[in-house]
Design an enzyme around this catalytic site. Structure first.
Site, PDB file in Angstrom:
ATOM      1  N   SER A 136       0.801  -1.389   0.207  1.00 25.66           N
ATOM      2  CA  SER A 136      -0.005   0.058  -0.095  1.00 25.66           C
ATOM      3  C   SER A 136       0.737   1.298  -0.012  1.00 25.66           C
ATOM      4  CB  SER A 136      -0.872  -0.122   1.435  1.00 25.66           C
ATOM      5  OG  SER A 136      -1.443   1.555   1.402  1.00 25.66           O
ATOM      6  N   HIS A 166     -13.908  -2.208  -0.959  1.00 28.05           N
ATOM      7  CA  HIS A 166     -12.750  -1.704   0.175  1.00 28.05           C
ATOM      8  C   HIS A 166     -12.964  -2.536   1.439  1.00 28.05           C
ATOM      9  CE1 HIS A 166      -9.451   1.107   0.129  1.00 28.05           C
ATOM     10  NE2 HIS A 166      -9.317   0.836   1.351  1.00 28.05           N
TER      11      HIS A 166
HETATM   12  C1  FNR Z   1      -7.775  -1.619   3.577  1.00 29.24           C
HETATM   13  N1  FNR Z   1      -7.621  -1.595   2.113  1.00 29.24           N
HETATM   14  C2  FNR Z   1      -6.887  -0.989   1.545  1.00 29.24           C
HETATM   15  N2  FNR Z   1      -7.029  -0.913   0.183  1.00 29.24           N
HETATM   16  C3  FNR Z   1      -5.981   0.027  -0.656  1.00 29.24           C
HETATM   17  O1  FNR Z   1      -5.977  -0.181  -1.694  1.00 29.24           O
HETATM   18  N3  FNR Z   1      -4.977   0.445  -0.200  1.00 29.24           N
HETATM   19  C4  FNR Z   1      -4.848   0.634   1.577  1.00 29.24           C
HETATM   20  O2  FNR Z   1      -3.894   1.282   1.738  1.00 29.24           O
HETATM   21  C5  FNR Z   1      -5.765  -0.162   2.151  1.00 29.24           C
HETATM   22  N4  FNR Z   1      -5.715  -0.200   3.613  1.00 29.24           N
HETATM   23  C6  FNR Z   1      -6.589  -1.134   4.148  1.00 29.24           C
HETATM   24  C7  FNR Z   1      -6.536  -0.959   5.619  1.00 29.24           C
HETATM   25  C8  FNR Z   1      -7.578  -1.748   6.270  1.00 29.24           C
HETATM   26  C9  FNR Z   1      -7.234  -1.967   7.739  1.00 29.24           C
HETATM   27  C10 FNR Z   1      -8.363  -2.687   5.474  1.00 29.24           C
HETATM   28  C11 FNR Z   1      -9.253  -3.582   6.372  1.00 29.24           C
HETATM   29  C12 FNR Z   1      -8.593  -2.646   4.250  1.00 29.24           C
HETATM   30  C13 FNR Z   1      -8.996  -2.326   1.552  1.00 29.24           C
HETATM   31  C14 FNR Z   1      -8.218  -3.768   0.984  1.00 29.24           C
HETATM   32  O3  FNR Z   1      -7.082  -3.756   0.039  1.00 29.24           O
HETATM   33  C15 FNR Z   1      -9.374  -4.779   0.709  1.00 29.24           C
HETATM   34  O4  FNR Z   1      -9.975  -4.261  -0.536  1.00 29.24           O
HETATM   35  C16 FNR Z   1     -10.143  -4.994   1.767  1.00 29.24           C
HETATM   36  O5  FNR Z   1      -9.519  -5.457   2.998  1.00 29.24           O
HETATM   37  C17 FNR Z   1     -11.192  -6.259   1.240  1.00 29.24           C
HETATM   38  O6  FNR Z   1     -12.002  -6.456   2.388  1.00 29.24           O
HETATM   39  P1  FNR Z   1     -11.957  -7.691   3.363  1.00 29.24           P
HETATM   40  O7  FNR Z   1     -11.922  -9.154   2.631  1.00 29.24           O
HETATM   41  O8  FNR Z   1     -10.872  -7.485   4.106  1.00 29.24           O
HETATM   42  O9  FNR Z   1     -13.020  -7.755   4.253  1.00 29.24           O
END
Ligand code: FNR
Length: 398
Positions: A131, A288
């Site tokens: 990320s 997300h």
């Molecule tokens: C994320 N997600 C996310 N996506 C992204 O493109 N950049 C990021 O920095 C983050 N940071 C992030 C932090 C946290 C704590 C979470 C839970 C999620 C979204 C991530 O890539 C993904 O889309 C989701 O986590 C998918 O959902 P589930 O399966 O975790 O419920």
């Protein structure tokens, strides 16, 4: 990276055999229980940040409920003793159709943060997506991921072209092959979990290692980062958050990235069409994890229509709600080329650093392997829409 010699399902026997020496698995193998233990270990702020969702939490719940509504119809008397999870994603062969989703600020749950994730990804042979909001730099994570690691880079697209170009150049120079551009979080949503704790990690200097180590961003600062890290973090916030981008700007990214580009956060078929027209290599169907638009469509419910629009040229990946092997199977059956695993691996990280992430990934791959075999599928190509029941049923779960 290849699969373990006797297949991913072997993790099951490894655990049972250790039991003969009175050893239990290092961490629970149940994803719901994993979250419970992580909640107990983490304070309310880190736990709220990871588990929390937008608004009422309706989207996050809908993501899981959608998986419950889709049911597998196993087939019998097929020779699936040996399974092959290999698949080709965006021009690279993957040992399994699983990628670690970009998750920011991983030092909130473990001091090794993304470094631990990078080591675990390399050890299990799955790609990781770093990320932009990481707590370690592009270079540090690449080193931890190693020469054999497969790594992609996720962009929160800054509103400063020179900074963007610099970050992308660093990622390319450090072996990140695929660019994942996240479209759904140009501004943070209303997140009660974080609001009630008055907790935004970036304002406190977490999750800003990449800009703070970037020479172009640093050249913009009135005082060196080392003298005023808080001031540097405050200057970064409006550059990467708060202002929308538009479709006609995508050409800039193509000019500055010579590998595959994937748009993350597409849910509407018309947006999938636009992504195809814009010449994008891939799409991640994702909401997300329910963290952005409260009341949004469940990601799984949006998948098939996006796949239908994407055609042959644009690959469709999926995330938001992957908790076990059956979920991987269902997303693939609905047309996803691969899935991104999100929260579960971060709970593993919270409990055991790299070993915790490794355990979660090995468990998911084993579970998926067993689901494939027991459903009558020996290869990824065998997993099609006909493997799912047309009807529904089932209640929401965690
Ligand atoms: C994320 N997600 C996310 N996506 C992204 O493109 N950049 C990021 O920095 C983050 N940071 C992030 C932090 C946290 C704590 C979470 C839970 C999620 C979204 C991530 O890539 C993904 O889309 C989701 O986590 C998918 O959902 P589930 O399966 O975790 O419920």
């Amino acid at each position: 990276m290849t699969a373990p010699e006797r297949g991913y399902a072997d993790y099951q026997y490894e655990i049972y055999l250790r039991g003969l020496q009175d050893q239990l698995p290092p961490f629970t193998t149940d994803s719901g229980a994993l979250e419970d233990v992580a909640r107990e270990r983490l304070g309310p702020r880190p736990y709220g940040y990871i588990a929390g969702a937008a608004g009422s939490g309706a989207t996050a719940r809908a993501n899981l409920a959608a998986f419950d509504r889709h049911r597998i119809v196993p087939r019998m008397l097929r020779d699936t003793t040996a399974r092959d999870q290999r698949t080709n994603v965006l021009g690279s062969e993957l040992a399994a159709p699983v990628v670690l989703a970009p998750i920011g600020v991983q030092s909130l749950v473990h001091p090794d943060g993304e470094l631990a994730t990078a080591r675990a990804a390399a050890a299990t042979g799955v790609p990781m997506v770093l990320s932009t909001a990481a707590s370690h730099t592009i270079e540090e994570v690449a080193e931890a991921n190693g020469a054999d690691g497969q790594r992609w880079f996720q962009l929160y697209w800054p509103h400063d072209d020179e900074v963007t170009a610099s970050i992308l150049a660093r990622a390319r120079a450090n072996g990140y092959t695929t660019l994942v551009v996240t479209l759904d979080t140009w501004q943070l949503s209303w997140r009660p979990h974080d609001l009630d704790q008055a907790f935004l990690p970036f304002l406190r200097g977490h999750g800003v290692a990449i800009p703070l180590s970037d020479p172009v961003f640093r050249s913009r600062l009135p005082r060196p980062v080392e003298e005023d890290p808080q001031g540097a973090a405050m200057r970064w916030l409006p550059i990467f958050s708060g202002t929308a981008h538009t479709w006609d700007e995508l050409g800039f990214l193509r000019e500055h990235w010579d590998g595959p580009i994937v748009l993350k956060g597409i849910l509407h078929p018309a947006d999938a069409r636009r992504a195809v027209r814009a010449g994008m290599d891939g799409i991640v169907v994702s909401n997300h994890g329910g963290r952005q638009v409260d009341g949004a469509v469940a990601a799984l419910d949006a998948l098939a229509d996006v796949v239908a629009e994407a055609g042959a040229e644009t690959e469709v990946l999926f995330d938001s709600g992957i908790r076990g092997g059956a979920d991987v199977f269902k997303a693939l059956a609905l047309g996803a080329r691969a899935v991104l695993l999100g929260r579960p691996y971060v709970y593993g990280l919270a409990l055991g650093g790299a070993a915790g992430v490794e355990h979660v990934v090995r468990g998911l791959l084993a579970d998926f392997d067993l689901t494939m075999g027991l459903s009558g599928c020996a290869t990824i190509a065998d997993i099609g829409p006909e493997m799912l029941h047309a009807g529904g049923g089932g209640e929401a779960r965690r």
